[in-house]
Structure formats: C-alpha cells, structure tokens
Design an enzyme around this catalytic site. Structure first.
Site, PDB file in Angstrom:
ATOM      1  CB  SER A   1      15.638   7.874  33.147  1.00 36.88           C
ATOM      2  OG  SER A   1      15.916   8.107  31.781  1.00 36.88           O
ATOM      3  CE  LYS A   2       9.962   2.505  33.559  1.00 30.82           C
ATOM      4  NZ  LYS A   2       9.451   3.407  34.594  1.00 30.82           N
ATOM      5  NE  ARG A   3      16.189  10.374  29.079  1.00 33.26           N
ATOM      6  CZ  ARG A   3      17.492  10.591  29.086  1.00 33.26           C
ATOM      7  NH1 ARG A   3      18.190  10.507  27.984  1.00 33.26           N
ATOM      8  NH2 ARG A   3      18.114  10.909  30.211  1.00 33.26           N
TER       9      ARG A   3
ATOM     10  N   GLY B   1      16.872   2.174  28.843  1.00 32.14           N
ATOM     11  CA  GLY B   1      16.532   0.745  28.806  1.00 32.14           C
ATOM     12  C   GLY B   1      15.868   0.359  30.108  1.00 32.14           C
TER      13      GLY B   1
END
Ligand code: GLU
Length: 485
Positions: free
Chosen positions: A251-253, A255
């Site tokens: 996920s965006k966590r 990167g």
C-alpha cells in the site's frame, strides 16, 4: 484454439504496480503464444470511475510498453471495450439466465434482507440469501413486475460442488452450499461484477483469465454463470498478491504504488518491467536481468508461484541501475532531456556542438546512476558554476593557506597540459605530487573539493576534461580554504 487474454482494470485509481504486474503476465502470455491481449475497462461503478483515471491507466500501460491488440483507442471486433457502454448486453444475459430457469427475480428490499441477516446473526447462525423469492409463484412474480415493483435478478446456485483447475494453485473446489444465490442484475438495472465480467469474457472469447488472487472466491460464481450460459469455461490463473517488505499487503505506506510515480522518479520502464515480471514468476534458472524479448521467450504461466511476492524497493533500484548500464549514452541523453529542461540545465547545444560533451558526461555518471535524475542532479557543478561548498569537505581537505597555495601551484602546472584530457592530466598531477614528496591523494582530494565543492565525486581527471581548461584552472585558483572561507 487461439489464446485470448485480457486485463480488465476498474478505473477507480491510477495504474497500481499490482495491476501492472497482472497486465504484464497477460501480455507476456499473449506475446509468447501469438495470442491477443485485450484491454477492457470495468467502469460500471460510475461514481468511482473517471476518464482521468482511464487515461492514467492507458498512459501507465503504454509507458511500460504493454500494448494492447483490442481495447480503448485501438478498437477491435468486440467494441465497445468499456463496460459502461455494454449495459444492454448484461441485461440481455440476465434475462437469458432468467428464461432458462437459472436465475430468478428477487423483490426483497435491502432493509428486509438486512433485518433477516441480523436476526440470524443475533441467534449465532450464519446467513445467506434464504431464497424467499425463489419460491414465489410465477403469476405473482409477473403481477409484481407488471406493477413496476423494483427487483434484482439472482442466480440460482444449483446443488453440488463447483471447481476449476487453476494454473497457479491447482484444483480448487467449493461446495455450492456455501455459495449464496448472488445478484447478477441490481434493481437499478446495473449488473454486478460477476455478470459483467463473465458476459465480457464470453463475448470477447477470452481463453485464459489471469488475475489477482483476491478473485479466487469469485471464480466459482463465474464458473457457474459460464456453465449456465452453456459457454466454455476459460482457463484460470490467479496470481499471488504483492506484499511490502513487512509482509503486509502493498500500500502507499510502503512508498509509491502508482506506475507513473516510478516514471516520475526516474525509473526506466525496462527496469520496472523486469522487476514486476519477477514478482511471483521465476525462470527455470537464477537469471535476473531480462529485456522484454527475453521475457517473452522465457515466460510461462506455469512458472508463477502460489506464494505471495514481496516488493523490495532496493531491489527495484538495483534493477534500474542494471538497466541504466545497458542503455547507450545517446539513449540516456534522450530520456534525461526533459529532466534537464525542468532543472534549467538543458542547453540547445547538447544536440549539436556540445553533444559529445553531454555523452561523455553521461558515460562518466552512468556506472553510479541509480535513477535518471541522478544524471541531472548529482553533479550540478559540471553543468554550470553554481558551486556549493560542503563545509566539512573544505575543513578536511582545504584547511589552510597551504592547501590554497598547493592548488594554485597545481593550476600553474596543469595550465600547460596538452591535450587537456584525462590521461595527460592524470600524469601531470601525479608528477606534480611526486615532486613535492606528496602522495597523489594529498593533491587529488583538495582538487576534488575545489572543483566540485564536495569530498565525493566521479573521477577527478574525467571531470577536469569535461570542465575544460579555463574552468578547471579558475576553480583550482579560487578554491576557498578553511581559514579564508
Ligand atoms: N475489474 C476487476 C479488478 O480490477 C477485474 C477482475 C478480473 O480480471 O476479472 O480486479
């Protein structure tokens, strides 16, 4: 039978690396077998889809080099390739299921269903649709339809088991008793995903469905619809999820997850392509570096592993570095031009008189470049005279007046170097150091700081050659020293 595969993104976001990897496996399978790669946009969810997202997906696929044989902008025999434009077809198929007795009309309102579900759950029982409407007499159904009562169409799940042979996971079977009579057409006339995906796979003669693991639980419903329509069931290959290095779903966590974000960060499409291909698929040997042609040759759906794949950004950077090494300097020049322009470092002469200079610069930076931006950002002091001196480098290598005098003397010596090229400069500097009883490093380090402002840089003599005589001598003569800075 000809191989026909498809990538069917829902345009509710940009092209994600997971989607890109699914597209890539489909594409490789089509290209290897001389088959057809279809792009189909699953935009029935009008509120969450947008043309901007569709464009983003097309751009991402094109950037990666995943061209499609049928689909948006290229057309094909099964147009339109947007689900939002195929609604009549889904309605017709829902009615075909109805006419064949494989589906029924359901008048239960969402509130009524919710109440029955909650009642069952309060008693600690699981609940699936209780077939209240499957038992309605035909004349009552017709009367309610004629009266305009809103209703959905539900698939009548038969008894037995439903299974399929998955190329990745082997045989997978589900007890039909666990499958609810699912809705195929909502009361607003919109199809559910189950109906539209099967309708399109039928109409577009899809032979292999290659998609994410998260769809495995949907697949028995799809198999049931194919069978109810009397159509051949395609082959299935469900590809593993992509996880971050912490083993959680990517996920965006972790990167950047959007393909175009990697493009903006200076990754080569070749590198992302190579990296994504190896996320979940592996060749028979340990080979890692592949170009597209090699992958088309080596790929097989059977080589996809069932285990989840881990997205390691360091590894992606390594692939990028490897692919940068493989690009000729002229090609790198073409790709970094927009970045240099954006930074105000592009000169029109880079395509004419200064072409050779630019190519030498690229050759010099190439071995250490991890991203395209490194060519523009790592050595600003080679593009112009905006020097920023790193204080600790100055304190360490140019501590006092002596260092300043040493560089001034070096400038005097190098002023007569002829030609002003790396070999001549190398010999001249070493001779200069030896005459003074110094190790070469004792001259090279201060000279490096004078020329670049930093203590780490590409090779000194190559840089001198690139900077040219006037700039090199001027920088050596005007170097700050710890006492004068
Ligand atoms: N629109 C679905 C998705 O994005 C497609 C699934 C499929 O390939 O059948 O997950």
């Amino acid at each position: 039978m000809s191989i026909r595969v498809r990538f069917a993104p829902s345009p509710t976001g940009y092209l994600h690396v997971g989607g890109a990897r699914t597209a890539l496996f489909n594409w490789l399978h089509a290209r290897q077998t001389g088959g057809t790669f279809i792009l189909r946009i699953e935009d029935t969810d009008a509120d969450r889809s947008s043309t901007e997202m569709v464009q983003g997906i097309l751009d991402g696929l094109r950037w990666l080099g995943l061209d499609w044989d049928e689909g948006p902008e290229v057309g094909g025999p099964h147009e339109p390739y947007f689900q939002s434009q195929r609604l009549d077809r889904y309605r017709a198929l829902a009615h075909e299921l109805l006419a064949g007795g494989r589906a029924y009309r359901c008048f239960c309102t969402p509130d009524a269903i919710k109440a029955r579900r909650e009642g069952a759950e309060a008693d600690g029982r699981g609940w699936k649709y209780d077939r209240v409407c499957a038992a309605l007499p035909a004349d009552e159904v017709m009367a309610r339809v004629d009266a305009g009562e809103p209703h959905a169409i539900r698939f009548l799940v038969p008894e037995g088991t439903t299974g399929f042979d998955d190329t990745v996971h082997g045989r997978i079977e589900f007890a039909n008793a666990d499958i609810e009579d699912f809705v195929v057409l909502r009361s607003d006339g919109h199809p559910t995903y189950h109906l539209s995906v099967v309708a399109d796979d039928v109409d577009m003669d899809v032979s292999h469905v290659v998609r994410g693991d998260d769809h495995i639980s949907n697949t028995p419903k799809h198999v049931l619809i194919f069978e109810a329509l009397g159509r051949a069931v395609p082959a299935f290959a469900h590809v593993p999820l992509i996880l971050g290095t912490d083993k959680k779903r990517l996920s965006k966590r972790h990167g950047a997850t959007s393909v175009m974000e990697y493009a903006r960060q200076g990754f080569l499409p070749e590198a992302l392509f190579n990296f994504l291909a190896l996320l979940g698929w592996s060749p028979a040997n340990d080979r890692e570096i592949f170009d597209k042609g090699d992958l088309i040759e080596a790929f097989s759906l059977g080589g996809i592993s069932g285990g989840n794949a881990v997205f390691n950004p360091d590894k992606l950077e390594w692939f990028n570095q490897q692919h940068i090494q493989r690009l000729p300097a002229g090609e790198i020049a073409r790709r970094i031009e927009p970045i240099l322009r954006e930074r105000g470092r592009w000169r029109e002469s880079f395509t004419t008189g200064e072409r050779a200079w630019l190519l030498s610069l690229i050759e010099l930076l190439k071995p250490r470049a991890k991203r395209l931006h490194d060519f523009a950002d790592e050595t600003p002091y080679l593009f112009g005279d905006d020097m920023a001196f790193d204080e600790s480098a100055v304190a360490r290598h140019l501590p006092d007046r002596d260092a300043h005098d040493l560089l001034a003397a070096l400038a005097g010596r190098l002023s007569s170097a002829e030609p002003f090229d790396r070999e001549t400069l190398d010999i001249a500097l070493r001779a200069f150091a030896a005459e003074r009883g110094l190790k070469a490093g004792a001259v090279i380090h201060p000279a490096r700081v004078a020329l670049t402002g930093r203590s780490v840089s590409p090779g000194l003599f190559e840089m001198m050659e690139l900077l040219g005589r006037d700039r090199t001598l001027a920088r050596l003569r005007s170097a700050p020293s710890g006492t004068s800075a």
